[in-house]
Design a protein around this motif. Structure first.
Motif, PDB file in Angstrom:
ATOM      1  N   SER A 256       0.806  -1.219   0.000  1.00 20.81           N
ATOM      2  CA  SER A 256       0.000   0.000   0.000  1.00 20.81           C
ATOM      3  C   SER A 256       0.842   1.274   0.000  1.00 20.81           C
ATOM      4  N   TYR A 257       2.164   1.135   0.084  1.00 20.81           N
ATOM      5  CA  TYR A 257       3.030   2.308   0.070  1.00 20.81           C
ATOM      6  C   TYR A 257       4.150   2.041  -0.923  1.00 20.81           C
ATOM      7  N   THR A 258       4.230   2.829  -1.978  1.00 21.81           N
ATOM      8  CA  THR A 258       5.172   2.541  -3.056  1.00 21.81           C
ATOM      9  C   THR A 258       6.209   3.639  -3.282  1.00 21.81           C
TER      10      THR A 258
ATOM     11  N   ASP B  63      -5.073   4.781   3.524  1.00 24.57           N
ATOM     12  CA  ASP B  63      -4.616   3.403   3.319  1.00 24.57           C
ATOM     13  C   ASP B  63      -3.128   3.251   3.620  1.00 24.57           C
ATOM     14  N   GLU B  64      -2.336   4.239   3.248  1.00 28.03           N
ATOM     15  CA  GLU B  64      -0.895   4.167   3.503  1.00 28.03           C
ATOM     16  C   GLU B  64      -0.601   4.218   5.001  1.00 28.03           C
TER      17      GLU B  64
ATOM     18  N   PHE C 186       1.211   1.055   7.358  1.00 24.18           N
ATOM     19  CA  PHE C 186       2.308   1.106   8.330  1.00 24.18           C
ATOM     20  C   PHE C 186       1.853   0.624   9.710  1.00 24.18           C
ATOM     21  N   LEU C 187       0.658   1.027  10.123  1.00 26.99           N
ATOM     22  CA  LEU C 187       0.176   0.643  11.449  1.00 26.99           C
ATOM     23  C   LEU C 187      -0.065  -0.860  11.543  1.00 26.99           C
ATOM     24  N   ASN C 188      -0.673  -1.448  10.524  1.00 32.04           N
ATOM     25  CA  ASN C 188      -0.954  -2.883  10.555  1.00 32.04           C
ATOM     26  C   ASN C 188       0.329  -3.701  10.504  1.00 32.04           C
ATOM     27  N   LEU C 189       1.290  -3.250   9.697  1.00 34.75           N
ATOM     28  CA  LEU C 189       2.572  -3.950   9.632  1.00 34.75           C
ATOM     29  C   LEU C 189       3.321  -3.809  10.955  1.00 34.75           C
TER      30      LEU C 189
ATOM     31  N   LEU D  65      -7.024  11.195   8.764  1.00 31.82           N
ATOM     32  CA  LEU D  65      -7.849  10.142   9.341  1.00 31.82           C
ATOM     33  C   LEU D  65      -9.166  10.657   9.906  1.00 31.82           C
ATOM     34  N   GLY D  66      -9.381  11.953   9.848  1.00 31.10           N
ATOM     35  CA  GLY D  66     -10.632  12.520  10.354  1.00 31.10           C
ATOM     36  C   GLY D  66     -10.634  12.783  11.849  1.00 31.10           C
TER      37      GLY D  66
END
Length: 309
Positions: free
Chosen positions: A2-4, A17-18, A22-25, A181-182
């Motif tokens: 998701s980050y290129t 999404d980016e 990072f957070l999920n990884l 993120l709102g």
């Protein structure tokens, strides 16, 4: 993936999404860090160099640990002991480091824009570990991971950032990412330390009570005297603490379940009192430090994966 992008310089251009990539990884790497064998191999055979032109403890150490846990050779470069002291330019210094087949340069520099400039002029991956008054993207990501863990979600949250916001690169990176993120962001501090902050579209509070009320997360910032060329914009440290410091008495304005964060280093008795900073009901400061390693592992892993892909 998701980050290129080749580098990580700013949070201002990160998509939702980016950020979650990072957070999920980072969650996966945090689980690894809490296991018996704290090793992965995604950076095996790679070299990272921490090129720090400003002092640092947490950031430099966590990037070093992150690289080594991913299997890389991690080298620490100190500007005070380098040819930079002899007049060598920043770009020449970095080009010499990259010429030694360095894959990732983690750069901290006292000039705003230094990381973007270096990234545009080298083939190595560049991670901005703090550039002047500009940004500190990995700190913003570890802040978000800490909030996510504590709150279970990043939806419908209000965050108050309090203190020396004008001189804080952490505040800028936090604001960019949180607004993407709102998350509602409130700012409070001495008027001179809020100069120009209206441009971020955040709520500017007029009192500590206003900043603390109905707030889910409190991020306290230290007074960054090393970045202030002019006279300090308040009469005394004692007066600063009275008006802008977080004390046990002021916590009566905070809602139940609020968490307190601080990027460090803490000036105890100035922006935050010890009885608040050390209160396990509120503080997540050491959680931030722990999460810093996992987030930086996620950053290094992602950049190298991009190149290999």
């Amino acid at each position: 993936m998701s980050y290129t992008k080749k580098d990580l310089i700013t949070t201002s251009n990160l998509t939702k999404d980016e950020i979650y990539h990072f957070l999920n990884l980072a969650k996966e790497f945090k689980a690894l860090n809490n296991s018996d064998v704290k090793k992965a191999k995604s950076l095996y055979g790679k070299t990272t160099v921490n090129a720090f032109f400003e002092n640092s403890t947490r950031t430099r150490t966590s990037f070093e640990i992150a690289a080594k846990r991913l299997g890389a050779d991690a080298i620490n470069f100190s500007a005070s002991q380098s040819s930079a002291k002899k007049g060598e330019t920043l770009l020449d210094t970095i080009n010499n480091i990259v010429a030694m087949k360095t894959d990732i340069v983690v750069l901290r520099h006292y000039s705003s824009g230094a990381a973007k400039f270096v990234a545009a002029n080298t083939d190595a991956h560049v991670v901005n570990a703090g550039d002047g008054l500009n940004e500190h993207p990995s700190q913003a990501l570890l802040d978000l991971l800490t909030i996510l863990e504590a709150k279970g979600s990043l939806e419908n949250l209000t965050v108050a950032i309090i203190g020396d916001i004008f001189h804080s690169r952490v505040a800028r990176s936090d604001i960019y990412a949180m607004k993407t993120l709102g998350i509602q962001v409130k700012l409070f501090g001495p008027p001179m330390m809020l100069t120009g902050m209206e441009a971020f579209g955040c709520k500017i509070c007029k009192s500590m009570q206003e900043a603390l009320e109905d707030t889910d997360v409190i991020i306290m910032l230290r007074i960054q005297l090393e970045r202030q060329d002019d006279e300090v914009p308040f009469p005394s440290v004692r007066e600063y603490s009275n008006f802008f410091g977080l004390t046990k008495a002021k916590m009566k304005f905070a809602k139940e379940g609020v968490i307190i964060m601080h990027p460090g280093p803490i000036n105890r008795g100035v922006e935050i009192n010890s009885d608040v900073a050390d209160d396990p009901r509120y503080t997540h400061i050491l959680n931030q430090v722990e999460n810093g390693v996992a987030v930086r592992m996620a950053i290094l892993h992602t950049l190298i994966s991009n190149k290999q892909g």
